[in-house]
Design a protein around this motif. Structure first.
Motif, PDB file in Angstrom:
ATOM      1  N   GLY A  66      21.408 -25.353 -56.125  1.00  0.00           N
ATOM      2  CA  GLY A  66      21.588 -25.331 -54.683  1.00  0.00           C
ATOM      3  C   GLY A  66      22.748 -24.431 -54.300  1.00  0.00           C
ATOM      4  N   GLY A  67      22.579 -23.606 -53.288  1.00  0.00           N
ATOM      5  CA  GLY A  67      23.634 -22.696 -52.862  1.00  0.00           C
ATOM      6  C   GLY A  67      24.872 -23.440 -52.382  1.00  0.00           C
ATOM      7  N   ALA A  68      26.034 -22.917 -52.733  1.00  0.00           N
ATOM      8  CA  ALA A  68      27.296 -23.525 -52.310  1.00  0.00           C
ATOM      9  C   ALA A  68      27.473 -23.363 -50.800  1.00  0.00           C
ATOM     10  CB  ALA A  68      28.467 -22.880 -53.042  1.00  0.00           C
ATOM     11  N   GLY A  69      28.161 -24.304 -50.200  1.00  0.00           N
ATOM     12  CA  GLY A  69      28.423 -24.239 -48.774  1.00  0.00           C
ATOM     13  C   GLY A  69      29.217 -25.436 -48.315  1.00  0.00           C
ATOM     14  N   ALA A  70      29.629 -25.417 -47.063  1.00  0.00           N
ATOM     15  CA  ALA A  70      30.215 -26.631 -46.495  1.00  0.00           C
ATOM     16  C   ALA A  70      29.234 -27.784 -46.671  1.00  0.00           C
ATOM     17  CB  ALA A  70      30.524 -26.408 -45.017  1.00  0.00           C
ATOM     18  N   HIS A  71      27.943 -27.442 -46.614  1.00  0.00           N
ATOM     19  CA  HIS A  71      26.886 -28.378 -46.963  1.00  0.00           C
ATOM     20  C   HIS A  71      26.043 -27.702 -48.036  1.00  0.00           C
ATOM     21  CE1 HIS A  71      28.240 -30.641 -43.526  1.00  0.00           C
ATOM     22  NE2 HIS A  71      28.076 -29.571 -42.778  1.00  0.00           N
ATOM     23  N   SER A  90      13.675 -13.068 -55.833  1.00  0.00           N
ATOM     24  CA  SER A  90      14.608 -13.201 -54.711  1.00  0.00           C
ATOM     25  C   SER A  90      15.143 -14.625 -54.674  1.00  0.00           C
ATOM     26  CB  SER A  90      13.907 -12.869 -53.384  1.00  0.00           C
ATOM     27  OG  SER A  90      12.846 -13.781 -53.142  1.00  0.00           O
ATOM     28  N   ARG A  91      16.188 -14.824 -53.896  1.00  0.00           N
ATOM     29  CA  ARG A  91      16.831 -16.139 -53.812  1.00  0.00           C
ATOM     30  C   ARG A  91      16.705 -16.706 -52.401  1.00  0.00           C
ATOM     31  NH1 ARG A  91      20.946 -17.312 -57.704  1.00  0.00           N
ATOM     32  NH2 ARG A  91      21.003 -15.763 -59.383  1.00  0.00           N
ATOM     33  N   PRO A  92      16.578 -18.030 -52.273  1.00  0.00           N
ATOM     34  CA  PRO A  92      16.582 -18.644 -50.944  1.00  0.00           C
ATOM     35  C   PRO A  92      17.925 -18.408 -50.254  1.00  0.00           C
ATOM     36  CG  PRO A  92      15.784 -20.185 -52.616  1.00  0.00           C
ATOM     37  CD  PRO A  92      16.383 -19.024 -53.344  1.00  0.00           C
ATOM     38  N   TRP A  93      17.885 -17.888 -49.027  1.00  0.00           N
ATOM     39  CA  TRP A  93      19.101 -17.459 -48.358  1.00  0.00           C
ATOM     40  C   TRP A  93      19.872 -18.629 -47.740  1.00  0.00           C
ATOM     41  CZ3 TRP A  93      17.590 -18.973 -43.524  1.00  0.00           C
ATOM     42  CH2 TRP A  93      16.238 -18.834 -43.184  1.00  0.00           C
ATOM     43  N   GLY A  94      21.211 -18.445 -47.737  1.00  0.00           N
ATOM     44  CA  GLY A  94      22.079 -19.392 -47.055  1.00  0.00           C
ATOM     45  C   GLY A  94      22.280 -18.996 -45.597  1.00  0.00           C
ATOM     46  N   LEU A  95      22.874 -19.909 -44.819  1.00  0.00           N
ATOM     47  CA  LEU A  95      23.146 -19.649 -43.413  1.00  0.00           C
ATOM     48  C   LEU A  95      24.611 -19.907 -43.098  1.00  0.00           C
ATOM     49  CD1 LEU A  95      20.225 -21.171 -41.252  1.00  0.00           C
ATOM     50  CD2 LEU A  95      20.906 -18.764 -41.410  1.00  0.00           C
ATOM     51  N   ARG A  96      25.159 -19.103 -42.183  1.00  0.00           N
ATOM     52  CA  ARG A  96      26.505 -19.295 -41.630  1.00  0.00           C
ATOM     53  C   ARG A  96      27.569 -19.402 -42.732  1.00  0.00           C
ATOM     54  NH1 ARG A  96      25.413 -19.052 -36.727  1.00  0.00           N
ATOM     55  NH2 ARG A  96      23.464 -19.852 -35.901  1.00  0.00           N
ATOM     56  N   PRO A 114      20.616 -22.500 -33.382  1.00  0.00           N
ATOM     57  CA  PRO A 114      21.187 -22.563 -34.735  1.00  0.00           C
ATOM     58  C   PRO A 114      21.409 -23.975 -35.255  1.00  0.00           C
ATOM     59  CG  PRO A 114      22.827 -21.836 -33.124  1.00  0.00           C
ATOM     60  CD  PRO A 114      21.502 -21.797 -32.432  1.00  0.00           C
ATOM     61  N   GLU A 115      21.627 -24.916 -34.373  1.00  0.00           N
ATOM     62  CA  GLU A 115      21.903 -26.275 -34.826  1.00  0.00           C
ATOM     63  C   GLU A 115      20.654 -26.985 -35.337  1.00  0.00           C
ATOM     64  OE1 GLU A 115      20.409 -26.517 -30.702  1.00  0.00           O
ATOM     65  OE2 GLU A 115      21.840 -25.225 -31.756  1.00  0.00           O
ATOM     66  N   ARG A 116      19.476 -26.423 -35.102  1.00  0.00           N
ATOM     67  CA  ARG A 116      18.221 -27.086 -35.486  1.00  0.00           C
ATOM     68  C   ARG A 116      17.595 -26.536 -36.755  1.00  0.00           C
ATOM     69  NH1 ARG A 116      14.730 -27.543 -29.865  1.00  0.00           N
ATOM     70  NH2 ARG A 116      16.449 -27.992 -28.431  1.00  0.00           N
ATOM     71  N   VAL A 117      18.089 -25.414 -37.273  1.00  0.00           N
ATOM     72  CA  VAL A 117      17.400 -24.707 -38.355  1.00  0.00           C
ATOM     73  C   VAL A 117      18.207 -24.790 -39.641  1.00  0.00           C
ATOM     74  CG1 VAL A 117      16.495 -22.483 -39.121  1.00  0.00           C
ATOM     75  CG2 VAL A 117      16.301 -23.157 -36.710  1.00  0.00           C
ATOM     76  N   PRO A 118      17.562 -25.181 -40.757  1.00  0.00           N
ATOM     77  CA  PRO A 118      18.266 -25.225 -42.038  1.00  0.00           C
ATOM     78  C   PRO A 118      18.307 -23.854 -42.708  1.00  0.00           C
ATOM     79  CG  PRO A 118      16.034 -25.969 -42.338  1.00  0.00           C
ATOM     80  CD  PRO A 118      16.193 -25.682 -40.863  1.00  0.00           C
ATOM     81  N   ALA A 119      19.129 -23.745 -43.744  1.00  0.00           N
ATOM     82  CA  ALA A 119      19.070 -22.580 -44.621  1.00  0.00           C
ATOM     83  C   ALA A 119      17.720 -22.564 -45.335  1.00  0.00           C
ATOM     84  CB  ALA A 119      20.215 -22.637 -45.625  1.00  0.00           C
ATOM     85  N   ALA A 120      17.436 -21.480 -46.019  1.00  0.00           N
ATOM     86  CA  ALA A 120      16.144 -21.358 -46.693  1.00  0.00           C
ATOM     87  C   ALA A 120      15.988 -22.420 -47.764  1.00  0.00           C
ATOM     88  CB  ALA A 120      15.999 -19.974 -47.310  1.00  0.00           C
ATOM     89  N   SER A 121      14.827 -23.039 -47.779  1.00  0.00           N
ATOM     90  CA  SER A 121      14.468 -23.967 -48.850  1.00  0.00           C
ATOM     91  C   SER A 121      13.889 -23.171 -50.022  1.00  0.00           C
ATOM     92  CB  SER A 121      13.472 -24.994 -48.335  1.00  0.00           C
ATOM     93  OG  SER A 121      14.033 -25.789 -47.301  1.00  0.00           O
ATOM     94  N   GLY A 150      16.103 -23.417 -56.172  1.00  0.00           N
ATOM     95  CA  GLY A 150      16.922 -24.315 -55.366  1.00  0.00           C
ATOM     96  C   GLY A 150      16.794 -23.928 -53.902  1.00  0.00           C
ATOM     97  N   SER A 151      17.909 -23.996 -53.166  1.00  0.00           N
ATOM     98  CA  SER A 151      17.860 -23.681 -51.735  1.00  0.00           C
ATOM     99  C   SER A 151      19.230 -23.198 -51.282  1.00  0.00           C
ATOM    100  CB  SER A 151      17.453 -24.915 -50.938  1.00  0.00           C
ATOM    101  OG  SER A 151      18.406 -25.942 -51.102  1.00  0.00           O
ATOM    102  N   GLY A 152      19.261 -22.657 -50.075  1.00  0.00           N
ATOM    103  CA  GLY A 152      20.490 -22.079 -49.554  1.00  0.00           C
ATOM    104  C   GLY A 152      21.477 -23.113 -49.043  1.00  0.00           C
ATOM    105  N   GLY A 153      22.756 -22.758 -49.132  1.00  0.00           N
ATOM    106  CA  GLY A 153      23.810 -23.598 -48.569  1.00  0.00           C
ATOM    107  C   GLY A 153      24.045 -23.262 -47.104  1.00  0.00           C
ATOM    108  N   PHE A 154      24.773 -24.141 -46.423  1.00  0.00           N
ATOM    109  CA  PHE A 154      25.025 -23.974 -44.995  1.00  0.00           C
ATOM    110  C   PHE A 154      26.528 -24.079 -44.753  1.00  0.00           C
ATOM    111  CE2 PHE A 154      25.340 -25.013 -40.555  1.00  0.00           C
ATOM    112  CZ  PHE A 154      24.211 -24.484 -39.949  1.00  0.00           C
ATOM    113  N   GLY A 155      27.112 -23.024 -44.173  1.00  0.00           N
ATOM    114  CA  GLY A 155      28.530 -23.034 -43.850  1.00  0.00           C
ATOM    115  C   GLY A 155      29.407 -22.565 -45.004  1.00  0.00           C
ATOM    116  N   ASP A 156      30.637 -22.216 -44.692  1.00  0.00           N
ATOM    117  CA  ASP A 156      31.605 -21.691 -45.661  1.00  0.00           C
ATOM    118  C   ASP A 156      31.908 -22.727 -46.740  1.00  0.00           C
ATOM    119  OD1 ASP A 156      33.719 -20.585 -47.031  1.00  0.00           O
ATOM    120  OD2 ASP A 156      34.943 -20.194 -45.247  1.00  0.00           O
TER     121      ASP A 156
END
Length: 550
Positions: A432-437, A465-471, A352-359, A515-521
């Motif tokens: 860009g999707g909202a996230g901690a990042h 469809s929308r680029p998905w966020g992670l975590r 999980p630490e190596r993969v970004p959210a969807a671009s 845009g792209s997905g955000g990462f984290g809360d």
């Protein structure tokens, strides 16, 4: 055969990569079309005498390994290669690349009667015939609509260019002068590769070069094996959807099994081949998988035949990732982007630490064509979008991702070459999707028509469809095409696979990329970062309130 010392191996390896890069520079500088000379939609490579890829200039990941099919077809054909011969093809079902606009060229390299290897390149031509200018609309329903199919044919000999195949290509293109210039640029590139490869052999000796390339191939195998041993064994799965085309959305599914130092990818469960041109032939599927694995497991692995040998790929015949001829394929890059997404999504469970959210994970390929001052023009462009957020970092704005790495066509070059004017070229706030990042932002580009009449065609995805966020990160925004935004006659075009849209002088075609997905809360994003985003116009006050409680 004894392996040379490590320094000699590295010198030879670097020399081969440098040759491939010099071939690319010649191809770009000698070409006529903006798609090659400005946007670098091309790749160059060297192969050894067995047809193994040993060096590639890393321009376009979609081309990674796709030239190998041409070498295989040449070796399997009844054609006999002689010193000075050059061969071309573009047929995606018979070793010619991945869609018809990509013309592949190869020159066997001899020392006397002994084969040393192959010099090869692949270049995207801005028109190769077919039903629409640019030969690249996503709504074609058969390969026969997409352009001229060139079988494996001899393009040149030691006596010079064979005029018949060149004339045949010129006759079938709306831009014959440009085709001649680009194909002769490809010829100059492979001829340079031939000379330079001979020089490498003369400098180090044939046995030493062959031993060194064998070591380089084995080195790539070992690096991939070592990277796989760092990943927990298991089967990891992911699914995503293509935007619908005349029916329900098509699913892309993958199961990645890692067992020790081997990796296998099974696309069973992926939907049937599409009635429109988003199907992916085997070389394109392989290139996409190789890219995604390399990006996650070890970006420094040289992209050569040794890397390819360690990967097993299976895909159901008749599926969108293994279609049956003559299924249309010209917009295959949009599906390749989704293949990259599902491979990355599956690996996110393992590392999980190596993969970004969807671009933005689409190509957003647009083509404007028409006549101006008595001459026909075709302007192709791939519009960048947001890059997915990842561990510890926001996503990058306005970049190409995954299997495409073509350059932005500068506005100055665009407006000088074509009767078009760029009114707006900017980032899209809140895309860009909202996230901690936060996810990277997409792009808005408004193109105004400055001739009496023009035609617009395109292929793109991530509009339904929308680029998905992670975590816990939120999804990014979708893309869209709009005619005359803000005017009384404004209208949004239905979907991303369109052709033959008629435009008049003064009309504006707006391209908005995803845009792209955000990462984290998002609640974990610091107030300082939110303020900085507001100051820089990357988010609006509404988004700051809704997503970050600011």
């Amino acid at each position: 055969m004894n392996t040379p010392d490590p320094i000699t191996v590295q010198v030879i390896g670097a020399s081969l990569v440098t040759v491939a890069e010099e071939m690319g520079a010649v191809l770009r500088r000698a070409s006529y079309s903006t798609n090659i000379k400005e946007r670098s939609d091309c790749s160059t490579a060297l192969f050894d005498e067995r047809g193994e890829l040993v060096a590639q200039a890393e321009n376009m990941p979609i081309h990674m390994g796709s030239m190998t099919g041409l070498i295989d077809s040449l070796e399997a054909s009844a054609l006999t290669a002689q010193p000075g011969d050059v061969f071309i093809t573009n047929d995606p079902y018979h070793g010619g690349g991945t869609h018809l606009p990509d013309i592949t060229m190869v020159k066997p390299v001899f020392d006397g009667d002994e084969l040393l290897g192959y010099s090869a390149n692949i270049a995207h031509h801005s028109d190769i015939g077919g039903r629409v200018p640019g030969s690249n609309a996503g709504d074609s329903t058969s390969l026969f609509q997409e352009g001229l199919r060139i079988p494996l044919v001899k393009f040149a000999t030691a006596a010079g260019v064979e005029q018949a195949p060149l004339a045949f290509v010129e006759l079938n293109s709306r831009l014959p002068h440009e085709r001649r210039g680009d194909m002769l640029a490809q010829l100059a590139s492979v001829e340079l590769g031939e000379r330079r490869l001979r020089e490498v052999h003369q400098r180090h000796g044939r046995d030493t070069v062959r031993a060194a390339t064998a070591h380089l191939l084995e080195h790539s195998r070992k690096r991939l094996s070592a990277a796989l041993l760092e990943v927990p064994d298991g089967t990891y799965r992911f699914r995503d959807l293509m935007d619908p085309s005349d029916g329900p959305a098509t699913e892309i599914a993958v199961a990645i099994t890692i067992a020790g130092d081997r990796v296998a990818l099974d696309f069973d469960g992926t939907g049937p081949q599409s009635p429109v041109g988003i199907n992916v032939v085997r070389p394109a599927l392989e290139a996409t998988v190789y890219y995604a694995l390399k990006a996650v497991l070890d970006p420094g692995i040289p992209p050569n035949g040794g890397f390819f040998d360690a990967v097993d790929i299976s895909a159901p015949r008749g599926s969108i990732v293994n279609p049956v001829e003559p299924a249309p394929v010209t917009a295959r890059t949009d599906t390749c982007q989704r293949v990259a997404d599902v491979v990355l999504g599956a690996l996110a469970e393992a590392v999980p630490e190596r993969v970004p959210a969807a671009s933005h994970s689409t190509v957003t390929y647009v083509t404007f064509s028409g006549e101006h001052d008595g001459e026909f023009f075709v302007y192709p462009e791939v519009v960048a979008g947001g890059g997915g957020a990842r561990t510890g970092k926001d996503g990058m704005d306005a970049i190409q991702v995954h299997i495409t790495n073509s350059s932005n066509l500068p506005i100055e070059a665009l407006e000088q070459e074509y009767p078009l004017l760029v009114d707006t070229y900017e980032l899209i706030p809140d895309s860009g999707g909202a996230g901690a990042h936060r996810g990277g932002l997409g792009v808005r580009r408004d193109v105004r028509i400055r001739c009496d009449h023009a035609e617009f065609s395109a292929h793109a995805d991530r509009q339904a469809s929308r680029p998905w966020g992670l975590r816990g990160g939120q999804d990014g925004s979708p893309g869209r095409f709009v005619i005359n935004p803000g005017r009384a006659d404004e209208r949004q075009l239905p979907g991303g696979r369109i052709s033959g849209v008629q435009l008049r002088e003064g009309d504006v075609l707006r391209v908005e990329s995803p845009g792209s997905g955000g990462f984290g809360d998002p609640a974990q994003r610091s107030p300082e970062q939110v303020r900085e985003d507001l100051r820089n116009g990357r988010i609006t006050e509404r988004a700051a309130r809704e997503h970050y409680g600011f």
